[in-house]
Scaffold this motif. Structure first.
Motif, PDB file in Angstrom:
ATOM      1  N   ILE A  86       8.969  36.667  -8.272  1.00  0.00           N
ATOM      2  CA  ILE A  86      10.231  36.963  -7.897  1.00  0.00           C
ATOM      3  C   ILE A  86      11.023  37.145  -9.144  1.00  0.00           C
ATOM      4  CG2 ILE A  86      12.165  35.892  -6.958  1.00  0.00           C
ATOM      5  CD1 ILE A  86      10.197  34.067  -5.395  1.00  0.00           C
ATOM      6  N   ASP A 136      14.648  38.066 -10.545  1.00  0.00           N
ATOM      7  CA  ASP A 136      16.160  38.027 -10.207  1.00  0.00           C
ATOM      8  C   ASP A 136      16.265  37.950  -8.938  1.00  0.00           C
ATOM      9  OD1 ASP A 136      16.648  38.354 -13.111  1.00  0.00           O
ATOM     10  OD2 ASP A 136      16.663  40.470 -13.068  1.00  0.00           O
ATOM     11  N   GLY A 137      15.665  36.833  -8.316  1.00  0.00           N
ATOM     12  CA  GLY A 137      15.994  36.699  -7.086  1.00  0.00           C
ATOM     13  C   GLY A 137      14.968  37.425  -6.090  1.00  0.00           C
ATOM     14  N   ARG A 138      14.482  38.515  -6.412  1.00  0.00           N
ATOM     15  CA  ARG A 138      14.141  39.562  -5.404  1.00  0.00           C
ATOM     16  C   ARG A 138      12.320  39.388  -5.691  1.00  0.00           C
ATOM     17  NH1 ARG A 138      16.826  45.180  -5.274  1.00  0.00           N
ATOM     18  NH2 ARG A 138      15.364  45.275  -3.171  1.00  0.00           N
ATOM     19  N   GLU A 139      11.632  39.519  -4.694  1.00  0.00           N
ATOM     20  CA  GLU A 139      10.026  39.603  -4.679  1.00  0.00           C
ATOM     21  C   GLU A 139       9.613  40.814  -5.036  1.00  0.00           C
ATOM     22  OE1 GLU A 139       5.680  38.498  -2.166  1.00  0.00           O
ATOM     23  OE2 GLU A 139       7.992  38.032  -1.394  1.00  0.00           O
ATOM     24  N   VAL A 140       8.914  40.907  -6.124  1.00  0.00           N
ATOM     25  CA  VAL A 140       8.257  42.107  -6.663  1.00  0.00           C
ATOM     26  C   VAL A 140       6.843  42.083  -6.563  1.00  0.00           C
ATOM     27  CG1 VAL A 140       8.082  43.600  -8.794  1.00  0.00           C
ATOM     28  CG2 VAL A 140      10.179  42.039  -8.298  1.00  0.00           C
TER      29      VAL A 140
END
Length: 308
Positions: free
Chosen positions: A117, A119-123
């Protein structure tokens, strides 16, 4: 901006003193004694890509083994290996001798799920190379109910994550053992047998890359000499605790009996109070007659006094 393809390797170490047979009913000959190491390559999310076994034989000339392999090869000799539909056999003069077999069907004792994750977003792992920001790596390890055997109960897992301190700053990893290996921060977790674990690693990263995550399955040996342990004081404390608990239990029983007696007495007292209350009501109803009688007695006494 640098990019890196992530490759995660799970190394499950399984040492078996006597070879196990995949075909116990069909096995005419007993398998040769061996040690066995299972290696599995995982993708960036923790899914199994391939797995193979390395079988090690020492002081054996005529090898007989069993396994369900898609392909096999001799690793340290030119001896020809014969695979007779799962029955492996060959003769060797090499000591020890190793052969490798790729497994057809693989179910690891552990389910491994890895998320990234940023910056708060799953990659996705393949898109993570070269990225910058606040990174969270979440590793969830649990029992795989599809896997047969007692490996989950009998083996501990040693999980190692290596982060470059020139790329990763402000590393936070609760429950990890930190070690500095040059410019690398090595984070190690030990997961006890028959246990799962959720791992969270946080870091501020710049142009991110990382090496593979290594997970080793090992038989746990704490190296404790049982003979050198003096457990007498510990045993005495346990015995004292047991006696204290027994006394406490007896006291609790006595308190319970007293409470029952007290409750019975309270009921009797309540009944007595009710009788007194009833008598007082009756007495109050007769108060006029009592007052009249008292006046008559008073007058008679007055008359007697006058007569005297």
């Amino acid at each position: 901006m640098s990019k890196k393809i992530f490759k995660f390797m799970l190394v499950a170490l399984i040492i078996i003193s006597v070879a196990t047979s995949g075909f116990p009913v069909l096995a005419a000959d007993s398998p040769s004694k061996k040690e066995e190491v299972i290696y599995a390559s995982l993708d960036g999310r923790g899914a199994v890509q391939k797995a193979y076994a390395v079988n090690i034989f020492a002081n054996e000339k005529s090898i007989r083994d069993y396994g369900n392999y898609s392909s096999i090869k001799n690793m340290n000799s030119d001896d020809k290996i014969v695979d007779g539909n799962g029955a492996i056999s060959f003769t060797t003069s090499t000591n020890p001798v190793f052969y490798q077999g790729y497994l057809k069907n693989t179910e690891l004792p552990w389910n491994i799920n890895i998320k990234y994750i940023l910056d708060g977003r799953e990659v996705r792992p393949k898109n993570l190379g070269g990225k910058s920001g606040h990174l969270e790596i979440k590793i969830d390890i649990s029992k795989n109910s599809k896997c047969k055997g007692d490996f989950f109960k009998g083996y501990a897992l040693q999980t190692t994550v290596k982060l470059d301190s020139n790329i990763c700053n402000n590393i936070k990893a609760e429950g990890a053992t930190f070690a500095n290996v040059g410019g690398i921060k090595q984070l190690t977790y030990t997961i006890m047998p028959n246990k799962g674990k959720s791992i969270l690693i946080q870091s501020d990263v710049k142009d991110f890359t990382m090496d593979g995550i290594s997970i080793n399955g090992i038989k746990l040996n704490l190296g404790i000499d049982k003979k050198s342990l003096n457990l007498s004081s510990f045993t005495n404390k346990i015995n004292l605790l047991t006696k204290s608990i027994s006394l406490l239990d007896n006291g609790a029983s006595a308190v319970n009996t007293g409470s029952l007696n007290l409750n019975s007495g309270a009921n009797n007292l309540s009944k007595g109070i009710n009788k007194i209350s009833t008598a007082l009501v009756t007495l109050n109803g007769k108060s006029k007659s009592l007052t009249g009688g008292s006046a008559a007695v008073s007058k008679a006494l007055s008359d007697i006094k006058s007569a005297l």
